[in-house]
Design an enzyme around this catalytic site. Structure first.
Site, PDB file in Angstrom:
ATOM      1  N   ASP A   1       0.864  -1.169   0.000  1.00 46.66           N
ATOM      2  CA  ASP A   1       0.000   0.000   0.000  1.00 46.66           C
ATOM      3  C   ASP A   1       0.908   1.228   0.000  1.00 46.66           C
ATOM      4  O   ASP A   1       1.729   1.391   0.906  1.00 46.66           O
ATOM      5  CB  ASP A   1      -0.863  -0.038   1.271  1.00 46.66           C
ATOM      6  CG  ASP A   1      -2.232   0.583   1.084  1.00 46.66           C
ATOM      7  OD1 ASP A   1      -2.289   1.682   0.525  1.00 46.66           O
ATOM      8  OD2 ASP A   1      -3.230  -0.026   1.527  1.00 46.66           O
TER       9      ASP A   1
ATOM     10  N   ASP B   1      -3.033   4.761  -2.119  1.00 44.73           N
ATOM     11  CA  ASP B   1      -4.048   5.329  -1.234  1.00 44.73           C
ATOM     12  C   ASP B   1      -4.492   6.718  -1.711  1.00 44.73           C
ATOM     13  O   ASP B   1      -3.658   7.545  -2.109  1.00 44.73           O
ATOM     14  CB  ASP B   1      -3.420   5.431   0.166  1.00 44.73           C
ATOM     15  CG  ASP B   1      -4.398   5.811   1.246  1.00 44.73           C
ATOM     16  OD1 ASP B   1      -5.264   4.985   1.574  1.00 44.73           O
ATOM     17  OD2 ASP B   1      -4.296   6.940   1.766  1.00 44.73           O
TER      18      ASP B   1
ATOM     19  N   GLU C   1      -6.624   3.980  -5.530  1.00 45.58           N
ATOM     20  CA  GLU C   1      -7.856   4.269  -4.791  1.00 45.58           C
ATOM     21  C   GLU C   1      -8.327   5.647  -5.215  1.00 45.58           C
ATOM     22  O   GLU C   1      -7.720   6.659  -4.897  1.00 45.58           O
ATOM     23  CB  GLU C   1      -7.648   4.237  -3.272  1.00 45.58           C
ATOM     24  CG  GLU C   1      -8.985   4.361  -2.541  1.00 45.58           C
ATOM     25  CD  GLU C   1      -8.888   4.872  -1.104  1.00 45.58           C
ATOM     26  OE1 GLU C   1      -9.885   4.732  -0.389  1.00 45.58           O
ATOM     27  OE2 GLU C   1      -7.848   5.418  -0.703  1.00 45.58           O
TER      28      GLU C   1
ATOM     29  N   HIS D   1     -11.447  -2.680   3.930  1.00 42.03           N
ATOM     30  CA  HIS D   1     -11.344  -2.289   5.343  1.00 42.03           C
ATOM     31  C   HIS D   1     -12.055  -0.960   5.606  1.00 42.03           C
ATOM     32  O   HIS D   1     -12.121  -0.527   6.743  1.00 42.03           O
ATOM     33  CB  HIS D   1      -9.860  -2.184   5.724  1.00 42.03           C
ATOM     34  CG  HIS D   1      -9.156  -1.091   4.985  1.00 42.03           C
ATOM     35  ND1 HIS D   1      -9.016  -1.094   3.594  1.00 42.03           N
ATOM     36  CD2 HIS D   1      -8.598   0.059   5.404  1.00 42.03           C
ATOM     37  CE1 HIS D   1      -8.387   0.015   3.239  1.00 42.03           C
ATOM     38  NE2 HIS D   1      -8.113   0.723   4.307  1.00 42.03           N
ATOM     39  N   ASP D   2     -12.537  -0.305   4.554  1.00 40.20           N
ATOM     40  CA  ASP D   2     -13.237   0.972   4.715  1.00 40.20           C
ATOM     41  C   ASP D   2     -14.746   0.849   4.520  1.00 40.20           C
ATOM     42  O   ASP D   2     -15.486   1.760   4.889  1.00 40.20           O
ATOM     43  CB  ASP D   2     -12.730   1.997   3.677  1.00 40.20           C
ATOM     44  CG  ASP D   2     -11.285   2.394   3.896  1.00 40.20           C
ATOM     45  OD1 ASP D   2     -10.834   2.402   5.054  1.00 40.20           O
ATOM     46  OD2 ASP D   2     -10.598   2.703   2.894  1.00 40.20           O
TER      47      ASP D   2
HETATM   48  C1  GLC Z   1      -7.773   5.401   2.483  1.00 37.49           C
HETATM   49  C2  GLC Z   1      -7.633   4.190   3.348  1.00 37.49           C
HETATM   50  C3  GLC Z   1      -8.293   4.480   4.673  1.00 37.49           C
HETATM   51  C4  GLC Z   1      -7.566   5.628   5.311  1.00 37.49           C
HETATM   52  C5  GLC Z   1      -7.524   6.821   4.375  1.00 37.49           C
HETATM   53  C6  GLC Z   1      -6.527   7.831   4.842  1.00 37.49           C
HETATM   54  O1  GLC Z   1      -9.079   5.686   2.160  1.00 37.49           O
HETATM   55  O2  GLC Z   1      -8.190   3.080   2.697  1.00 37.49           O
HETATM   56  O3  GLC Z   1      -8.312   3.371   5.504  1.00 37.49           O
HETATM   57  O4  GLC Z   1      -8.200   5.981   6.502  1.00 37.49           O
HETATM   58  O5  GLC Z   1      -7.140   6.480   3.095  1.00 37.49           O
HETATM   59  O6  GLC Z   1      -5.232   7.403   4.584  1.00 37.49           O
END
Ligand code: GLC
Ligand code: MG
Length: 540
Positions: free
Chosen positions: A112, A218, A281, A343-344
């Protein structure tokens, strides 16, 4: 010596397809996969012990959420050293062993990459905040206060953090504000600074040289902000009681042209290492998402995450339309991808129930494009209540009571019915799913009616049938609760029919005469039963 040679630099030749087009990505949330040292938190040695499970599931790659040194305010997404391993997870030797062990099983490993922000404990930020003329001052985004009508100090603009509250934090020592799109402990990096950019690209080289097969990147669409940092416009649809982030449209704080240029640079770097994968993402509507594929000459990420199945209501009409819209939005050189959990996001089985989660799994693994499967969804883990005193998610803690909590999706993997489901000998950092004694890997293993065996069967079929890998997608009819489509190559045609409702419905006419390969339900019937998904193969 570099891990790549000039011969490999060209990447993949035109008639060969890269591994990830037919591959399946499995997301491991390392805190919750397997603990090896009894501290209640999963770690690299634990994950290594469970690699056989992942390989036997039939996936191709692991995306590992962050394992780098971190104060863990956002559970690893606040990074204090981009080129190390947090002692909570193990050592660099553990990492090298893990990657070798994954590769020995034919599994790729993606890390990541968190480029938008570091931890406020990163040495870069400690330097940056130490004085206004520190050489790293400009590695982060510092601005003077605005002065309000009554002489009061106001943040430089109206931007709201994704976690709620102002996106600016006042720093007394140097008398300026710094920007944080996420938590105050996650200051945004300044990608307009050439030295910062070079340092971050070196991070990618560091891990590529260690053999990683790619990255999930991310919040990539946040990475650069508009020059001058203008106020964001209000969102006319916002109502109190939902995430405060959405009070404004993130017009100037996200999805900037410069961010696309950077992602093309990152892609060129990845391509110089050969067959590596970049997953971005990016949370945007289809037309803007599609731009993250880049152009044929200057491609950007291989797979801009497609979250449309997570963000919309679950019915045949909507899902059928989303698939068509997404397929249509892709550029000619773009490859599709699909996400059902992370995980989100809320657990799919919590959102639509276990019976429909089985239908959803069939959808995920039979659509055209690379699926990402989230750990535990193969067990159909559903609702997990988190008692108030056990809440850990900073997003929930900052805006309590409006359903932003991510802890229920982050609970430990239940492996068997021994102490703490075999996850840890200590106290698990989050509670287990309440039904872990029956809903666990060992209990579902070999049970043909289980979600685990359904997932394995779907993954086997996907591997065996070229039509499910690279075949075309053709939507058939969408009738009330029925969604049906074909996946075809020149010599094979598969029909998939998914019943999103509880009532039985007629089979699609196109399946007539086909051989029934797989159903989400045991037994068989003349009709498509409620909550049933079926795959047929047609010959000739
Ligand atoms: C992304 C991650 C999340 C995190 C955010 C800030 O969305 O998946 O878990 O809190 O970024 O880094
Ligand atoms: Mg541990």
């Amino acid at each position: 010596m570099l891990a790549h040679s000039a011969g490999e630099m060209a990447g993949v030749s035109k008639d060969q397809h890269p591994w990830w087009e037919t591959g399946v990505v499995y997301q491991v949330y390392p805190r919750s996969f397997q603990d090896s040292d009894g501290d209640g938190v999963g770690d690299l040695a634990g994950l290594e012990r469970r690699l056989d499970y992942i390989a036997e599931l039939g996936v191709d790659a692991i995306w590992l959420s962050p394992v780098f040194p971190s104060p863990m305010v956002d559970f690893g997404y606040d990074i204090a050293d981009y080129c190390g391993i947090d002692p909570l997870f193990g050592t660099m030797e553990d990492f090298d062993r893990l990657i070798a062990a994954a590769h020995a099983r034919g599994l790729k490993l993606l890390l990541d990459f968190v480029p938008n922000h570091s931890s406020d404990q990163h040495p870069w930020f400690l330097e940056s905040r130490s004085s206004r003329d520190n050489p790293k001052r400009d590695w982060y985004i510092w601005r003077d206060a605005r002065i309000g009508p009554d002489g009061e100090r106001l943040p430089p603009n109206n931007w709201v953090s994704d976690f709620g509250g102002s996106a600016w934090e006042w720093d007394e020592a140097t008398g300026q504000y710094y920007l944080h799109a996420m938590l105050p402990q996650q200051p945004d990096l300044n990608w307009r600074n050439a030295e910062l950019k070079a340092a971050m690209l070196d991070v990618l080289r560091f891990w590529f040289d260690r053999g990683v097969d790619g990255f999930r990147i991310d919040v990539l669409w946040h990475i650069v902000k508009a020059e001058g940092l203008p106020d964001n416009p209000p969102n006319p649809h916002w109502q109190p009681g939902v995430n405060e982030r959405d009070r404004l449209l993130q017009l100037h704080s996200t999805d900037q042209p410069e961010a696309h240029a950077i992602s093309a640079e990152i892609r060129a770097l990845a391509d110089s290492y050969g067959d590596r994968l970049l997953v971005g993402e990016i949370v945007l509507p289809n037309d803007r998402l599609a731009r993250w594929h880049g152009t044929a000459e200057a491609p950007q990420v291989h797979l801009p995450f497609n979250f449309c199945l997570l963000e919309n209501s679950w019915n045949a009409e909507t899902v059928g339309r989303l698939i068509d819209e997404y397929e249509t939005s892709l550029p000619a050189w773009g490859w599709p991808n699909w996400v059902l959990g992370s995980h989100d996001a809320p657990r799919i089985a919590a959102r639509i129930g276990e019976a429909q989660a089985r239908v959803a799994m069939m959808l995920l693994l039979t659509l055209r494009g690379t699926p990402t499967l989230y750990q535990g969804d193969e067990l159909a883990i559903g609702t997990v209540p988190i008692p108030a005193d056990k809440v850990r998610d900073p997003r929930e803690l900052r805006q309590p009571g409006i359903g932003l909590g991510r802890d229920p999706s982050r609970t430990p993997m239940p492996w068997d019915n021994s102490l703490n489901a075999g996850f840890t000998t200590g106290e698990p950092w989050l509670p287990l799913n309440p039904n872990w004694k029956s809903r666990n890997v060992a209990a579902q293993n070999g049970d043909p009616g289980s979600m685990l065996e359904l997932t394995r069967a779907l993954l086997r079929l996907r591997r065996a049938e070229a039509a499910l890998g690279r075949g075309e997608y053709r939507s058939l009819q969408c009738r009330e609760a029925l969604l049906a489509y074909e996946r075809c190559t020149a010599d094979s045609r598969l029909v998939v029919a998914l019943n999103f409702g509880e009532e039985a419905t007629e089979m699609p006419a196109q399946a007539a005469g086909g051989e029934r390969l797989l159903s989400t339900l045991p037994g068989s019937s003349e009709q498509l039963r409620g909550n049933e998904g079926v795959i047929w193969q047609l010959r000739g």
